[in-house]
Motif scaffolding. Structure first.
Motif, mmCIF file in Angstrom:
data_model
loop_
_atom_site.group_PDB
_atom_site.id
_atom_site.type_symbol
_atom_site.label_atom_id
_atom_site.label_comp_id
_atom_site.label_asym_id
_atom_site.label_seq_id
_atom_site.Cartn_x
_atom_site.Cartn_y
_atom_site.Cartn_z
ATOM 1 N N MET A 34 0.750 -1.211 -0.018
ATOM 2 C CA MET A 34 0.102 -0.055 -0.093
ATOM 3 C C MET A 34 0.845 1.130 0.074
ATOM 4 S SD MET A 34 -2.646 1.532 3.017
ATOM 5 C CE MET A 34 -2.847 -0.162 3.551
ATOM 6 N N ARG A 35 0.620 2.301 -0.988
ATOM 7 C CA ARG A 35 1.335 3.314 -1.121
ATOM 8 C C ARG A 35 0.882 4.721 -0.066
ATOM 9 N NH1 ARG A 35 2.074 4.792 -6.259
ATOM 10 N NH2 ARG A 35 0.355 3.707 -6.909
ATOM 11 N N LEU A 36 0.530 4.307 1.001
ATOM 12 C CA LEU A 36 0.246 5.400 1.890
ATOM 13 C C LEU A 36 0.943 5.362 2.986
ATOM 14 C CD1 LEU A 36 -3.715 5.574 1.949
ATOM 15 C CD2 LEU A 36 -2.167 7.130 0.660
ATOM 16 N N THR A 37 1.605 6.297 3.782
ATOM 17 C CA THR A 37 2.337 6.420 5.036
ATOM 18 C C THR A 37 1.082 6.129 5.954
ATOM 19 O OG1 THR A 37 1.996 8.735 5.507
ATOM 20 C CG2 THR A 37 3.878 7.947 3.958
ATOM 21 N N PRO A 38 1.494 5.648 7.249
ATOM 22 C CA PRO A 38 0.881 5.643 8.245
ATOM 23 C C PRO A 38 0.234 6.910 8.508
ATOM 24 C CG PRO A 38 2.853 4.185 8.751
ATOM 25 C CD PRO A 38 2.949 4.893 7.364
ATOM 26 N N ASP A 39 0.829 8.198 8.511
ATOM 27 C CA ASP A 39 0.479 9.381 8.895
ATOM 28 C C ASP A 39 -0.850 9.854 7.892
ATOM 29 O OD1 ASP A 39 2.264 9.690 11.117
ATOM 30 O OD2 ASP A 39 3.473 11.154 9.928
ATOM 31 N N GLN A 40 -0.452 9.472 6.657
ATOM 32 C CA GLN A 40 -1.562 9.797 5.564
ATOM 33 C C GLN A 40 -3.138 8.887 5.860
ATOM 34 O OE1 GLN A 40 0.759 8.611 2.077
ATOM 35 N NE2 GLN A 40 0.827 10.875 1.561
ATOM 36 N N GLN A 41 -2.657 7.896 6.292
ATOM 37 C CA GLN A 41 -3.887 6.597 6.697
ATOM 38 C C GLN A 41 -4.595 7.323 7.793
ATOM 39 O OE1 GLN A 41 -3.052 2.235 7.029
ATOM 40 N NE2 GLN A 41 -0.897 3.100 5.607
ATOM 41 N N THR A 42 -3.938 7.759 8.793
ATOM 42 C CA THR A 42 -4.398 8.482 10.022
ATOM 43 C C THR A 42 -5.332 9.694 9.650
ATOM 44 O OG1 THR A 42 -2.633 7.498 11.701
ATOM 45 C CG2 THR A 42 -3.961 9.337 12.435
ATOM 46 N N ALA A 43 -4.673 10.316 8.918
ATOM 47 C CA ALA A 43 -5.157 11.623 8.510
ATOM 48 C C ALA A 43 -6.545 11.467 8.041
ATOM 49 C CB ALA A 43 -4.356 12.408 7.583
ATOM 50 N N ILE A 44 -6.679 10.468 7.058
ATOM 51 C CA ILE A 44 -7.757 10.182 5.992
ATOM 52 C C ILE A 44 -8.867 9.429 7.144
ATOM 53 C CG2 ILE A 44 -8.721 8.400 4.685
ATOM 54 C CD1 ILE A 44 -5.999 8.536 2.881
ATOM 55 N N ARG A 45 -8.478 8.554 7.996
ATOM 56 C CA ARG A 45 -9.435 8.030 8.931
ATOM 57 C C ARG A 45 -9.953 9.237 9.869
ATOM 58 N NH1 ARG A 45 -5.787 3.900 9.577
ATOM 59 N NH2 ARG A 45 -5.133 4.826 11.411
ATOM 60 N N ARG A 46 -9.044 10.308 10.024
ATOM 61 C CA ARG A 46 -9.827 11.372 10.959
ATOM 62 C C ARG A 46 -10.671 12.095 10.110
ATOM 63 N NH1 ARG A 46 -8.118 16.271 10.578
ATOM 64 N NH2 ARG A 46 -5.904 15.844 9.543
ATOM 65 N N ILE A 47 -10.453 12.707 8.901
ATOM 66 C CA ILE A 47 -11.216 13.245 8.346
ATOM 67 C C ILE A 47 -12.381 12.751 7.911
ATOM 68 C CG2 ILE A 47 -11.454 14.574 5.929
ATOM 69 C CD1 ILE A 47 -8.176 14.927 6.174
ATOM 70 N N VAL A 48 -12.419 11.634 7.534
ATOM 71 C CA VAL A 48 -13.521 10.791 7.366
ATOM 72 C C VAL A 48 -14.658 10.760 8.319
ATOM 73 C CG1 VAL A 48 -14.711 8.394 6.815
ATOM 74 C CG2 VAL A 48 -12.838 9.420 5.346
ATOM 75 N N THR A 49 -13.880 10.492 9.581
ATOM 76 C CA THR A 49 -14.736 10.432 11.015
ATOM 77 C C THR A 49 -15.602 11.917 11.098
ATOM 78 O OG1 THR A 49 -13.373 8.520 11.940
ATOM 79 C CG2 THR A 49 -14.584 10.129 13.445
ATOM 80 N N GLU A 50 -14.525 13.022 11.252
ATOM 81 C CA GLU A 50 -15.059 14.295 11.270
ATOM 82 C C GLU A 50 -16.232 14.620 10.725
ATOM 83 O OE1 GLU A 50 -12.037 16.835 10.598
ATOM 84 O OE2 GLU A 50 -10.880 16.368 12.301
ATOM 85 N N LEU A 51 -16.403 14.302 9.073
ATOM 86 C CA LEU A 51 -17.316 14.304 8.479
ATOM 87 C C LEU A 51 -18.626 13.309 8.247
ATOM 88 C CD1 LEU A 51 -15.280 15.797 5.300
ATOM 89 C CD2 LEU A 51 -16.642 17.044 7.028
ATOM 90 N N THR A 52 -18.338 12.182 8.944
ATOM 91 C CA THR A 52 -19.364 11.378 8.810
ATOM 92 C C THR A 52 -19.822 10.573 10.023
ATOM 93 O OG1 THR A 52 -17.898 9.361 8.108
ATOM 94 C CG2 THR A 52 -18.524 10.797 6.449
ATOM 95 N N GLY A 53 -19.020 10.739 10.890
ATOM 96 C CA GLY A 53 -19.130 10.098 12.410
ATOM 97 C C GLY A 53 -18.355 8.814 12.354
ATOM 98 N N PRO A 54 -18.431 8.351 13.512
ATOM 99 C CA PRO A 54 -17.505 7.154 13.933
ATOM 100 C C PRO A 54 -18.012 5.558 13.331
ATOM 101 C CG PRO A 54 -18.983 7.721 15.721
ATOM 102 C CD PRO A 54 -19.120 8.630 14.620
ATOM 103 N N LYS A 55 -19.179 5.580 12.802
ATOM 104 C CA LYS A 55 -19.461 4.295 12.379
ATOM 105 C C LYS A 55 -19.086 4.183 10.846
ATOM 106 C CE LYS A 55 -23.776 3.648 15.254
ATOM 107 N NZ LYS A 55 -25.005 3.792 15.044
ATOM 108 N N ALA A 56 -18.791 5.075 10.226
ATOM 109 C CA ALA A 56 -18.277 5.034 8.747
ATOM 110 C C ALA A 56 -16.954 4.377 8.698
ATOM 111 C CB ALA A 56 -17.991 6.425 8.153
ATOM 112 N N THR A 57 -16.680 3.499 7.686
ATOM 113 C CA THR A 57 -15.432 2.837 7.377
ATOM 114 C C THR A 57 -14.985 3.279 6.006
ATOM 115 O OG1 THR A 57 -16.597 1.035 6.055
ATOM 116 C CG2 THR A 57 -16.265 0.850 8.396
ATOM 117 N N VAL A 58 -13.526 3.283 5.729
ATOM 118 C CA VAL A 58 -13.008 3.773 4.705
ATOM 119 C C VAL A 58 -11.994 2.916 4.128
ATOM 120 C CG1 VAL A 58 -11.253 5.089 6.019
ATOM 121 C CG2 VAL A 58 -11.697 5.964 3.597
ATOM 122 N N ARG A 59 -12.005 2.384 2.739
ATOM 123 C CA ARG A 59 -11.067 1.538 2.261
ATOM 124 C C ARG A 59 -10.571 2.162 1.050
ATOM 125 N NH1 ARG A 59 -12.945 -4.139 3.067
ATOM 126 N NH2 ARG A 59 -15.054 -3.821 4.015
#
Length: 99
Positions: free
Chosen positions: A1-26
């Motif tokens: 996977m070509r995403l750094t751990p920091d990028q993965q964390t940032a993506i999860r954080r942004i998704v959670t901020e905009l959609t809530g904690p129940k959303a998943t991201v792939r």
């Protein structure tokens, strides 16, 4: 996977901020192949609740994540109970990796 751990964390954080904690991201698409170079970031965001304005949500997620990734192009596919399920949703779900 070509995403750094920091990028993965940032993506999860942004998704959670905009959609809530129940959303998943792939992550799916070319970024899963460590041998490729470049390419956009393809994300599937799965919601458990209906999406009120999926086009706005997709565009907002894409813009915020892109800014976090120094302008890298980000495509966001939304899956929600009230949206039509397309073949790309099945591909992203089957081949994608949960972030």
């Amino acid at each position: 996977m070509r995403l750094t751990p920091d990028q993965q964390t940032a993506i999860r954080r942004i998704v959670t901020e905009l959609t809530g904690p129940k959303a998943t991201v792939r992550l799916f698409g070319s970024r899963l192949d460590d041998h490729k170079k470049g390419g956009d970031v393809d994300l599937l965001v799965e919601l458990t609740e209906p999406a009120d304005n999926p086009a706005w949500l997709s565009a907002t997620l894409s813009a915020r994540i892109s800014r976090q990734m120094d302008g890298r192009r980000v495509d966001v596919l939304i899956s929600a109970p009230n949206l039509i399920r397309l073949p790309i949703h099945d591909i992203a779900r089957r081949e994608g990796i949960m972030l």
